[in-house]
Write a protein that holds these residues in place. Structure first.
Motif, PDB file in Angstrom:
ATOM      1  N   VAL A   1      -4.994 -21.535  -9.085  1.00  0.00           N
ATOM      2  CA  VAL A   1      -3.887 -22.498  -8.955  1.00  0.00           C
ATOM      3  C   VAL A   1      -3.068 -22.283  -7.679  1.00  0.00           C
ATOM      4  O   VAL A   1      -2.576 -23.247  -7.084  1.00  0.00           O
ATOM      5  N   ILE A   2      -2.956 -21.047  -7.234  1.00  0.00           N
ATOM      6  CA  ILE A   2      -2.075 -20.762  -6.089  1.00  0.00           C
ATOM      7  C   ILE A   2      -2.460 -21.536  -4.814  1.00  0.00           C
ATOM      8  O   ILE A   2      -1.561 -22.037  -4.127  1.00  0.00           O
ATOM      9  N   PRO A   3      -3.749 -21.707  -4.495  1.00  0.00           N
ATOM     10  CA  PRO A   3      -4.060 -22.465  -3.273  1.00  0.00           C
ATOM     11  C   PRO A   3      -3.411 -23.853  -3.250  1.00  0.00           C
ATOM     12  O   PRO A   3      -2.897 -24.279  -2.215  1.00  0.00           O
ATOM     13  N   THR A   4      -3.365 -24.558  -4.390  1.00  0.00           N
ATOM     14  CA  THR A   4      -2.749 -25.894  -4.396  1.00  0.00           C
ATOM     15  C   THR A   4      -1.213 -25.791  -4.270  1.00  0.00           C
ATOM     16  O   THR A   4      -0.580 -26.632  -3.649  1.00  0.00           O
ATOM     17  N   MET A   5      -0.623 -24.737  -4.829  1.00  0.00           N
ATOM     18  CA  MET A   5       0.827 -24.544  -4.671  1.00  0.00           C
ATOM     19  C   MET A   5       1.162 -24.241  -3.213  1.00  0.00           C
ATOM     20  O   MET A   5       2.169 -24.705  -2.681  1.00  0.00           O
ATOM     21  N   LYS A   6       0.306 -23.443  -2.569  1.00  0.00           N
ATOM     22  CA  LYS A   6       0.537 -23.083  -1.161  1.00  0.00           C
ATOM     23  C   LYS A   6       0.532 -24.324  -0.275  1.00  0.00           C
ATOM     24  O   LYS A   6       1.351 -24.455   0.623  1.00  0.00           O
ATOM     25  N   LYS A   7      -0.406 -25.238  -0.563  1.00  0.00           N
ATOM     26  CA  LYS A   7      -0.508 -26.467   0.237  1.00  0.00           C
ATOM     27  C   LYS A   7       0.802 -27.221   0.220  1.00  0.00           C
ATOM     28  O   LYS A   7       1.214 -27.825   1.196  1.00  0.00           O
ATOM     29  N   ASP A   8       1.453 -27.191  -0.940  1.00  0.00           N
ATOM     30  CA  ASP A   8       2.674 -27.959  -1.152  1.00  0.00           C
ATOM     31  C   ASP A   8       3.938 -27.158  -0.834  1.00  0.00           C
ATOM     32  O   ASP A   8       5.042 -27.689  -0.878  1.00  0.00           O
ATOM     33  N   ALA A   9       3.742 -25.863  -0.579  1.00  0.00           N
ATOM     34  CA  ALA A   9       4.869 -24.944  -0.349  1.00  0.00           C
ATOM     35  C   ALA A   9       5.909 -25.035  -1.471  1.00  0.00           C
ATOM     36  O   ALA A   9       7.124 -25.049  -1.241  1.00  0.00           O
ATOM     37  N   TRP A  10       5.422 -25.119  -2.695  1.00  0.00           N
ATOM     38  CA  TRP A  10       6.305 -25.118  -3.884  1.00  0.00           C
ATOM     39  C   TRP A  10       5.477 -24.672  -5.094  1.00  0.00           C
ATOM     40  O   TRP A  10       4.387 -25.199  -5.319  1.00  0.00           O
ATOM     41  N   GLY A  11       5.999 -23.754  -5.836  1.00  0.00           N
ATOM     42  CA  GLY A  11       5.303 -23.353  -7.066  1.00  0.00           C
ATOM     43  C   GLY A  11       6.170 -22.496  -7.961  1.00  0.00           C
ATOM     44  O   GLY A  11       7.067 -21.775  -7.506  1.00  0.00           O
ATOM     45  N   ARG A  12       5.914 -22.620  -9.253  1.00  0.00           N
ATOM     46  CA  ARG A  12       6.602 -21.784 -10.245  1.00  0.00           C
ATOM     47  C   ARG A  12       5.530 -21.257 -11.202  1.00  0.00           C
ATOM     48  O   ARG A  12       4.834 -22.061 -11.864  1.00  0.00           O
ATOM     49  N   ILE A  13       5.403 -19.940 -11.268  1.00  0.00           N
ATOM     50  CA  ILE A  13       4.452 -19.341 -12.215  1.00  0.00           C
ATOM     51  C   ILE A  13       5.245 -18.507 -13.218  1.00  0.00           C
ATOM     52  O   ILE A  13       6.078 -17.685 -12.814  1.00  0.00           O
ATOM     53  N   VAL A  14       5.019 -18.770 -14.475  1.00  0.00           N
ATOM     54  CA  VAL A  14       5.691 -17.995 -15.525  1.00  0.00           C
ATOM     55  C   VAL A  14       4.605 -17.426 -16.444  1.00  0.00           C
ATOM     56  O   VAL A  14       3.808 -18.179 -17.007  1.00  0.00           O
ATOM     57  N   MET A  15       4.568 -16.109 -16.549  1.00  0.00           N
ATOM     58  CA  MET A  15       3.547 -15.466 -17.385  1.00  0.00           C
ATOM     59  C   MET A  15       4.180 -15.056 -18.714  1.00  0.00           C
ATOM     60  O   MET A  15       5.158 -14.298 -18.723  1.00  0.00           O
ATOM     61  N   ILE A  16       3.613 -15.550 -19.790  1.00  0.00           N
ATOM     62  CA  ILE A  16       4.125 -15.155 -21.104  1.00  0.00           C
ATOM     63  C   ILE A  16       3.479 -13.818 -21.464  1.00  0.00           C
ATOM     64  O   ILE A  16       2.248 -13.713 -21.529  1.00  0.00           O
ATOM     65  N   THR A  17       4.305 -12.801 -21.616  1.00  0.00           N
ATOM     66  CA  THR A  17       3.762 -11.485 -21.994  1.00  0.00           C
ATOM     67  C   THR A  17       4.320 -11.090 -23.361  1.00  0.00           C
ATOM     68  O   THR A  17       4.086 -11.780 -24.338  1.00  0.00           O
TER      69      THR A  17
ATOM     70  N   ASN B   1       5.544 -10.772  -4.555  1.00  0.00           N
ATOM     71  CA  ASN B   1       5.859 -10.412  -3.168  1.00  0.00           C
ATOM     72  C   ASN B   1       4.927 -11.127  -2.190  1.00  0.00           C
ATOM     73  O   ASN B   1       5.339 -11.526  -1.112  1.00  0.00           O
ATOM     74  N   ALA B   2       3.672 -11.294  -2.605  1.00  0.00           N
ATOM     75  CA  ALA B   2       2.679 -11.878  -1.703  1.00  0.00           C
ATOM     76  C   ALA B   2       2.893 -13.375  -1.483  1.00  0.00           C
ATOM     77  O   ALA B   2       2.593 -13.883  -0.410  1.00  0.00           O
ATOM     78  N   VAL B   3       3.414 -14.079  -2.471  1.00  0.00           N
ATOM     79  CA  VAL B   3       3.493 -15.546  -2.346  1.00  0.00           C
ATOM     80  C   VAL B   3       4.930 -16.066  -2.198  1.00  0.00           C
ATOM     81  O   VAL B   3       5.139 -17.278  -2.102  1.00  0.00           O
ATOM     82  N   ALA B   4       5.890 -15.162  -2.110  1.00  0.00           N
ATOM     83  CA  ALA B   4       7.293 -15.589  -1.970  1.00  0.00           C
ATOM     84  C   ALA B   4       7.471 -16.424  -0.698  1.00  0.00           C
ATOM     85  O   ALA B   4       8.202 -17.425  -0.687  1.00  0.00           O
ATOM     86  N   VAL B   5       6.783 -16.039   0.343  1.00  0.00           N
ATOM     87  CA  VAL B   5       6.885 -16.732   1.630  1.00  0.00           C
ATOM     88  C   VAL B   5       6.398 -18.190   1.536  1.00  0.00           C
ATOM     89  O   VAL B   5       6.753 -19.026   2.348  1.00  0.00           O
ATOM     90  N   ASP B   6       5.582 -18.474   0.519  1.00  0.00           N
ATOM     91  CA  ASP B   6       5.079 -19.850   0.305  1.00  0.00           C
ATOM     92  C   ASP B   6       5.982 -20.642  -0.633  1.00  0.00           C
ATOM     93  O   ASP B   6       5.590 -21.714  -1.107  1.00  0.00           O
ATOM     94  N   ASN B   7       7.156 -20.093  -0.939  1.00  0.00           N
ATOM     95  CA  ASN B   7       8.097 -20.760  -1.845  1.00  0.00           C
ATOM     96  C   ASN B   7       7.528 -20.887  -3.273  1.00  0.00           C
ATOM     97  O   ASN B   7       7.774 -21.859  -3.968  1.00  0.00           O
ATOM     98  N   ILE B   8       6.757 -19.864  -3.627  1.00  0.00           N
ATOM     99  CA  ILE B   8       6.207 -19.799  -4.998  1.00  0.00           C
ATOM    100  C   ILE B   8       6.887 -18.619  -5.696  1.00  0.00           C
ATOM    101  O   ILE B   8       6.868 -17.502  -5.176  1.00  0.00           O
ATOM    102  N   THR B   9       7.489 -18.868  -6.842  1.00  0.00           N
ATOM    103  CA  THR B   9       8.076 -17.770  -7.609  1.00  0.00           C
ATOM    104  C   THR B   9       7.109 -17.366  -8.723  1.00  0.00           C
ATOM    105  O   THR B   9       6.384 -18.211  -9.261  1.00  0.00           O
ATOM    106  N   VAL B  10       7.114 -16.081  -9.035  1.00  0.00           N
ATOM    107  CA  VAL B  10       6.233 -15.559 -10.091  1.00  0.00           C
ATOM    108  C   VAL B  10       7.061 -14.637 -10.982  1.00  0.00           C
ATOM    109  O   VAL B  10       7.606 -13.636 -10.499  1.00  0.00           O
ATOM    110  N   ASN B  11       7.182 -15.000 -12.226  1.00  0.00           N
ATOM    111  CA  ASN B  11       7.986 -14.216 -13.164  1.00  0.00           C
ATOM    112  C   ASN B  11       7.269 -14.091 -14.504  1.00  0.00           C
ATOM    113  O   ASN B  11       6.314 -14.825 -14.773  1.00  0.00           O
ATOM    114  N   SER B  12       7.775 -13.188 -15.320  1.00  0.00           N
ATOM    115  CA  SER B  12       7.225 -13.087 -16.673  1.00  0.00           C
ATOM    116  C   SER B  12       8.359 -13.183 -17.682  1.00  0.00           C
ATOM    117  O   SER B  12       9.458 -12.694 -17.433  1.00  0.00           O
TER     118      SER B  12
END
Ligand code: NAD
Length: 263
Positions: free
Chosen positions: A127-143, A173-184
């Motif tokens: 999924v990340i490649p398509t978020m990178k193209k758009d420079a916007w993404g939100r990933i939430v991992m249910i743990t 840390n790796a995708v923050a520069v692409d305006n993608i947040t990753v949280n759990s």
């Protein structure tokens, strides 16, 4: 509060019931176009209908086992063809069986890693490649709250999910520069079929009752009750919102105070 996710494309995996379904409903109520999947065709299309009837929004369901790389690839390709992108990814899967150290062989751990850890990594890779193209993404991992404080008799879950947190933090840390947040988000006990099954198992194993499972559980929760799926879903929706754009690499407890550690 306007979460500003109207018309965003949101994929929520393992969403025919429980936490995943509640998140899909919430995001649909916020105006997102929602894609859901699970391993059972009948139940996932029933959930699709239920959510679209409730919200009037666009909801599409896929039959997909998140541990099956081919099915995941087909689903992601289908979504990109139909919707052009994915803005919000909520990773979820079932939980591994309950039990302690003496109950499992190496293969059981392998299956748990596939179910909870590798499925998350695979979804992010796709999924990340398509978020990178758009420079916007939100990933939430249910743990689970087990990543903060291991839960007795859930050794597979305790072990596999901490790997998800290591991956989440590194990826953030790796995708923050692409305006993608990753949280759990780490749910404590929340009223779903999963918890009802844990109650049944407890009752059988201990020659006790389900009521005494809930009483024991709730006595250890400062809020003195287990959580609702709606409370959980609203927290996920916030992390998926425009306004949460500066929150990344966080594992957030939604547990009524159950976990006693500082973080
Ligand atoms: P649930 O059993 O009620 O629902 C699980 C959903 O996942 C169902 O829709 C099921 O069809 C789907 N699913 C299971 N395996 C799948 C797979 N391989 N591929 C695709 N879909 C799959 O569970 P829940 O209570 O909603 O919990 C969701 C997750 O959160 C689980 O991993 C659970 O262990 C974890 N969790 C739940 C709680 C809680 O109190 N409910 C607490 C901590 C962690």
């Amino acid at each position: 509060m306007d979460l500003q996710i109207k018309d965003k494309i949101a994929l929520i995996t393992a969403a025919s019931k429980g936490l995943g379904k509640a998140v899909a409903l919430r995001l649909s109520q916020e105006g997102a176009k929602v894609i859901i999947c699970s391993r059972n065709k009948e139940s996932i299309s029933k959930t699709e209908q239920e959510i679209s009837q409730k919200t009037g929004g666009i909801v599409k369901s896929y039959f997909c086992d998140v541990t099956n790389e081919e099915q995941v690839a087909q689903m992601i390709d289908g979504i990109i063809k139909k919707f052009g992108k994915i803005d919000i990814l909520v990773t979820n899967a079932g939980g591994p069986p309950s039990g302690g150290f003496g109950d499992f062989e190496i293969d059981d751990y392998r299956k748990a890693f596939e179910l909870n850890l590798l499925s998350t990594i695979n979804l992010c890779k796709k999924v990340i490649p398509t978020m990178k193209k758009d420079a916007w993404g939100r990933i939430v991992m249910i743990t689970s709250i087990s990543v903060k404080q291991p839960i007795d008799n859930l050794i597979l879950s305790n072990t596999a999910r901490t790997g998800v947190i290591g991956f989440m933090k590194t990826l953030s840390n790796a995708v923050a520069v692409d305006n993608i947040t990753v949280n759990s988000i780490c749910p404590g006990y929340t009223k779903t079929d999963r918890v009802e099954n844990l109650a049944k198992n407890f009752a059988q194993k201990n020659n006790s009752t389900e009521t005494s499972f809930y009483e024991k559980l709730e006595s250890n929760i400062p809020m003195k009750r287990i959580g609702t799926t709606s409370e959980f879903a609203q927290t996920v929706a916030f992390l998926a919102s425009e306004g949460a754009g500066y929150i990344t690499g966080v594992s957030l407890k939604v547990d009524g105070g159950f976990s006693k550690g500082l973080f």
